[in-house]
Structure formats: structure tokens, C-alpha cells
Design an enzyme around this catalytic site. Structure first.
Site, PDB file in Angstrom:
ATOM      1  N   ASN A  53     -11.834 -29.936 -25.960  1.00  0.00           N
ATOM      2  CA  ASN A  53     -12.444 -30.379 -24.698  1.00  0.00           C
ATOM      3  C   ASN A  53     -11.812 -29.618 -23.543  1.00  0.00           C
ATOM      4  OD1 ASN A  53     -10.105 -31.961 -25.289  1.00  0.00           O
ATOM      5  ND2 ASN A  53     -10.740 -33.543 -23.868  1.00  0.00           N
ATOM      6  N   GLU A  55     -11.788 -29.728 -19.464  1.00  0.00           N
ATOM      7  CA  GLU A  55     -12.142 -30.534 -18.296  1.00  0.00           C
ATOM      8  C   GLU A  55     -12.152 -29.697 -17.019  1.00  0.00           C
ATOM      9  OE1 GLU A  55      -9.598 -34.012 -18.426  1.00  0.00           O
ATOM     10  OE2 GLU A  55     -10.676 -34.767 -20.190  1.00  0.00           O
ATOM     11  N   CYS A  64     -17.138 -31.259 -23.975  1.00  0.00           N
ATOM     12  CA  CYS A  64     -16.485 -31.912 -25.115  1.00  0.00           C
ATOM     13  C   CYS A  64     -16.109 -30.881 -26.185  1.00  0.00           C
ATOM     14  CB  CYS A  64     -17.416 -32.922 -25.753  1.00  0.00           C
ATOM     15  SG  CYS A  64     -17.744 -34.386 -24.770  1.00  0.00           S
ATOM     16  N   GLU A  66     -16.652 -30.950 -29.389  1.00  0.00           N
ATOM     17  CA  GLU A  66     -17.716 -30.670 -30.357  1.00  0.00           C
ATOM     18  C   GLU A  66     -18.678 -29.620 -29.816  1.00  0.00           C
ATOM     19  OE1 GLU A  66     -16.647 -33.488 -29.121  1.00  0.00           O
ATOM     20  OE2 GLU A  66     -16.991 -35.185 -30.440  1.00  0.00           O
ATOM     21  N   CYS A 102     -19.461 -38.369 -28.700  1.00  0.00           N
ATOM     22  CA  CYS A 102     -20.287 -38.998 -27.662  1.00  0.00           C
ATOM     23  C   CYS A 102     -21.769 -38.708 -27.933  1.00  0.00           C
ATOM     24  CB  CYS A 102     -19.873 -38.502 -26.280  1.00  0.00           C
ATOM     25  SG  CYS A 102     -20.497 -36.865 -25.879  1.00  0.00           S
ATOM     26  N   CYS A 105     -22.997 -35.033 -27.486  1.00  0.00           N
ATOM     27  CA  CYS A 105     -22.623 -34.138 -28.593  1.00  0.00           C
ATOM     28  C   CYS A 105     -23.476 -34.408 -29.825  1.00  0.00           C
ATOM     29  CB  CYS A 105     -21.138 -34.284 -28.910  1.00  0.00           C
ATOM     30  SG  CYS A 105     -20.100 -33.572 -27.611  1.00  0.00           S
TER      31      CYS A 105
HETATM   32  N1  THU Z   1     -14.517 -35.992 -25.382  1.00  0.00           N
HETATM   33  C1  THU Z   1     -14.766 -35.066 -26.348  1.00  0.00           C
HETATM   34  O1  THU Z   1     -14.221 -33.963 -26.321  1.00  0.00           O
HETATM   35  N2  THU Z   1     -15.629 -35.401 -27.329  1.00  0.00           N
HETATM   36  C2  THU Z   1     -16.300 -36.579 -27.409  1.00  0.00           C
HETATM   37  O2  THU Z   1     -17.181 -36.737 -28.240  1.00  0.00           O
HETATM   38  C3  THU Z   1     -15.954 -37.667 -26.507  1.00  0.00           C
HETATM   39  C4  THU Z   1     -15.136 -37.296 -25.332  1.00  0.00           C
HETATM   40  C5  THU Z   1     -13.605 -35.633 -24.286  1.00  0.00           C
HETATM   41  C6  THU Z   1     -14.288 -35.471 -22.954  1.00  0.00           C
HETATM   42  C7  THU Z   1     -13.149 -35.736 -22.000  1.00  0.00           C
HETATM   43  O3  THU Z   1     -12.458 -34.526 -21.793  1.00  0.00           O
HETATM   44  C8  THU Z   1     -12.246 -36.699 -22.752  1.00  0.00           C
HETATM   45  O4  THU Z   1     -12.637 -36.635 -24.107  1.00  0.00           O
HETATM   46  C9  THU Z   1     -12.330 -38.128 -22.265  1.00  0.00           C
HETATM   47  O5  THU Z   1     -13.642 -38.553 -22.185  1.00  0.00           O
END
Ligand code: THU
Length: 144
Positions: A53, A55, A64, A66, A102, A105
Site C-alpha cells: 500500500n 499512501e 492498496c 493488492e 477491500c 480491490c
Molecule cells: N489497504 C490495503 O492495502 N488493502 C486493502 O485491501 C485494505 C486497505 C490499505 C490502504 C491504507 O493504506 C491502509 O490499508 C489502511 O486502510
């Protein structure tokens, strides 16, 4: 062996894919949420693409793990996938709980994968691993 349409991937390949996701998680850039996620995507040809991930100060721009893995693979000419492993937990902590993907994804997985065959491995660093088909995570997915 492995990699053919409809063929199950073996225990050792699954273990390796989770290990790759654990490695990918180390590259997470998560200074706002403090939640680090790693993913490892297995192509039908046996290649593995990692994702973490990433940000941003403008929170909604976050990508994310994935989707990072899927976009990396597609950007390198790959579109046929067998499985993805996902590992997530607060940064600096061991991943002891599974981290389901999520909704966004899941929809991006459905763009490239057969929901009846694509395997989603929800791994941990404690050896636990929940296995689901994409159709179980995203029934009645949208498609054109
Ligand atoms: N996140 C992911 O990388 N994958 C997911 O399927 C759920 C959330 C990350 C996004 C963000 O950087 C952190 O987790 C908190 O939401």
C-alpha cells in the site's frame, strides 16, 4: 504441472506466495494510517508480482497493496492470474490476523481474474492462511 487453467496450486506454492506478501509488506508506505499491507500476485505462467500500500497526504489517492500488485503485473504485460496472497497489520507489528481485501480491490481482481478459479490467500505470519475463491468474496460482481 501448476499454472494451467483450472489447476489447483500446491501447498508449497501457497506458502511461497504468502512469504512474498510478507516481504512486500516491508515496502508499505503507510505514514498516515500506520497500517502496512503486502500482496503477492501469481500469474498463470508462474511469475510473482509484489505490491504494497502506498499512501498520500491527500488520503484518497492511497493505493492498496493488492491493486499495486495487479497494476504492476498488468503494466508489465501480464493479464492472466492464478492467485493473490495478502498480509496486513499495523506497521511494526507481526501480522497475526488475516486482512481481507477491500471492495475496490475485489472489483479490480474481478476485472482480470475468473471469479470461479482465482484464489485469494489471506495469510498471517503465524502460519494461519484462509483460502477463498474470488466468487466468495465478490458475488454478483459488476462487469461489462
Ligand atoms: N489497504 C490495503 O492495502 N488493502 C486493502 O485491501 C485494505 C486497505 C490499505 C490502504 C491504507 O493504506 C491502509 O490499508 C489502511 O486502510
Amino acid at each position: 504441472m501448476g499454472g494451467e487453467d483450472g489447476e489447483m496450486i500446491g501447498k508449497e506454492k501457497k506458502r511461497k506466495l504468502v512469504a512474498e506478501a510478507i516481504e512486500a509488506r516491508k515496502n508499505s508506505y503507510c505514514k498516515y494510517s500506520g497500517f502496512a499491507v503486502g500482496a503477492a500476485l501469481l500469474t498463470k505462467g508462474g511469475n510473482i508480482y509484489r505490491g504494497a500500500n502506498v499512501e498520500n497526504a491527500s488520503y484518497g489517492l492511497t493505493n492498496c497493496a493488492e491493486r499495486s500488485a495487479i497494476f504492476a503485473a498488468v503494466s508489465n504485460g501480464e493479464k492472466d492470474f492464478q492467485a493473490i496472497a495478502i498480509v496486513g497489520a499495523p506497521a511494526g507489528e507481526k501480522a497475526t490476523e488475516i486482512c481481507p481485501p477491500c471492495g475496490s480491490c475485489r472489483q479490480v481482481m474481478a476485472e482480470f481474474a475468473d471469479p470461479e478459479k482465482f484464489l485469494v490467500l489471506l495469510g498471517t505470519e503465524g502460519g494461519e492462511c484462509k483460502e477463498l475463491l474470488l466468487k466468495e468474496l465478490l458475488p454478483y460482481s459488476f462487469g461489462l
